[in-house]
Each structure stands twice: as C-alpha cells, then as structure tokens.
Design an enzyme around this catalytic site. Structure first.
Site, PDB file in Angstrom:
ATOM      1  N   SER A   1       0.800  -1.222   0.000  1.00  0.00           N
ATOM      2  CA  SER A   1       0.000   0.000   0.000  1.00  0.00           C
ATOM      3  C   SER A   1       0.834   1.274   0.000  1.00  0.00           C
ATOM      4  CB  SER A   1      -0.930   0.008   1.213  1.00  0.00           C
ATOM      5  OG  SER A   1      -0.196  -0.208   2.408  1.00  0.00           O
TER       6      SER A   1
ATOM      7  N   HIS B   1      -0.982   5.679   6.815  1.00  0.00           N
ATOM      8  CA  HIS B   1      -0.441   5.632   5.456  1.00  0.00           C
ATOM      9  C   HIS B   1      -0.117   7.057   4.994  1.00  0.00           C
ATOM     10  CE1 HIS B   1      -2.077   1.543   5.409  1.00  0.00           C
ATOM     11  NE2 HIS B   1      -1.244   1.322   4.408  1.00  0.00           N
TER      12      HIS B   1
END
Length: 268
Positions: free
Chosen positions: A44, A250
């Site tokens: 990711s 993230h």
C-alpha cells in the site's frame, strides 16, 4: 543583388540557429525520458493508499495517481510503465501476482514490501486498543519475525525480480517513522509511539540489509519524512481515521510527493 545575398545569408544563419535550438531541446527531452520500462511493485505504501485519486480499474489495490510511482512515470516518460503494487500485499502476493510485466527490457523497478508480512495492521490495532505493555509485547513479536523469517521471504522476492529483470536498476523503498516524539499529542502514549518508531527502524534495517545483499539500492524515506510525522503539526501520514480505517497510518498525497518521490528520484 547584394541585398538578395544578404537576405540569403541572414536566412541561413536563422535556420542554423533554429536547428541548434531544436537539437538542444531534443537532447534535453531525451535526458528527461527514462530508457526502458519501469515496473512499480509492492504494498500500500507504493500503491498510494491514503493519497486519494485512486484508479477505478485497480479496485481494492487502491493504486493512486498521486502515488510516487505514478508521479515518477509522469515526470520521466519511461518507454513503458506497469503499476502492479497493491494495498495489503505481502511478499507472497508480489511473487504470485505482480511480477508478470518484468522482462529483460525493464530498466527500473521500485518496491516496498515487508510491513504486512511483519503484521503491521495487527501491531497498530493492538497499540491503539490495548495497553502499553500489550503494544510493546506485540511489537517484540513482530521484531522477532523480522529477524528470523522475513529475510528469507525478501530473498525470494528479490531473487525473482533479478531473474525476470536482469538488467534493471532495483530500488527498494523503506518505511517512515510514524511519530514525532517529545511533543504533546493526543492519542497514543509516548511509550507506544517510541516503540512503533523503533519497530519501523528495525524493519528498515532488515530490508536495507537484504536489498544490499542483492545489489539493490535502498531508498530510506525516514530523512524526508522527518518533521512530517504524526504529532509534528505538519504530518504527511494519516493518523487513526475511524471513517476510513484502511488509510490510517499511510502517507497522504503530500507524503507520496514530498516523502517518497524525492527518494526514488535520487535512487533511480
């Protein structure tokens, strides 16, 4: 007659100047264009989860047009660009699903992988929901996995990349530290934040060692993210987001363009 000759002479000079300028522009363009193909692999942090602007065709892989591979390809115009990085990918997923575009014509490969193998999501869940001691214990378990099991898994991926793309420059991107320490910050305790940062360092050290042993370049993003951790006041990482839990911890779009892209630019 003299005027006619003068006009011809001036015209010749202008044509020569235009040709020189055109040649210089062409040379500059060729320097900007990357020879060969570029293949972006990984998890990711490479697909761009958290950056938004996801490509609809990528589905749950959440590949973003604001992810560092997409930005690099747009700036350098490689002869081909294959973006197979996928949110949630582990080393086994890279081997099974992402390597098809690699070939002898591949000039550049980038990859970030290893965090999911080490249990990144479970570590963060434990640290958010449980006590300091439970968080530290879960991190110690993850560190033991990084020491004993992850190196062999990375070796398998790196060896497969080299076999399929024998001429490529391979850049292995690491992970940032998550928290700025020593500041007043809502959420996790200082003990938890320090333990999480130590785990990121531990993981990066292991990945860098395996990358070097395969002759690959390690791209360390910790320096570029310094000053932009969670609790910094200018974070390039999402903190816990209950509305979109998957994007928690993230990089934001700014983290991709300001944290990851410069490292790839330098390493490529």
């Amino acid at each position: 007659m003299r005027r006619s000759r003068l006009a011809v002479y001036v015209s010749s000079l202008l044509l020569a100047a235009c040709a020189a300028l055109t040649g210089a522009a062409t040379a500059q363009a060729s320097q900007l264009a990357a020879p060969g193909g570029y293949v972006a692999l990984g998890d990711s942090y490479s697909s761009g989860l958290g950056a938004g602007s996801y490509l609809s065709a990528s589905g749950d892989c959440k590949r973003s047009t604001k992810a560092y591979p997409y930005l690099w390809a747009a700036a350098h115009s490689p002869s081909s660009f294959d973006f197979t990085a996928c949110s949630g990918a582990r080393t086994g997923d890279v081997l099974a699903n992402q390597l098809t575009p690699l070939s002898a014509a591949t000039a550049l490969v980038s990859i970030s992988v290893g965090g999911n193998d080490a249990g990144f999501a479970d570590v963060m869940t434990t640290c958010v929901l449980q006590s300091d001691s439970s968080c530290v214990s879960r991190i110690n378990t993850a560190k033991a996995y990084v020491d004993t099991t992850l190196p062999g898994q990375l070796d398998g991926v790196y060896s497969a990349i080299r076999a399929k793309a024998p001429h490529a420059r391979v850049v292995v991107l690491g992970y940032p530290r998550f928290y700025k320490l020593g500041t007043s910050c809502l959420g996790l305790s200082e003990t938890k934040r320090k333990a999480i940062n130590d785990a990121a360092d531990h993981l990066d050290t292991a990945i860098a060692k395996r990358a070097a042993d395969h002759g690959f370049v390690f791209g360390d993003v910790r320096p570029t993210f310094t000053g932009h951790e969670i609790c910094s006041g200018s974070s390039w990482l999402h903190s816990l987001n209950w509305l979109n839990v998957g994007e928690s911890y993230h990089p934001t779009a700014a983290g991709q363009s300001g944290g990851y892209l410069p490292v790839l630019n330098s390493a490529a």
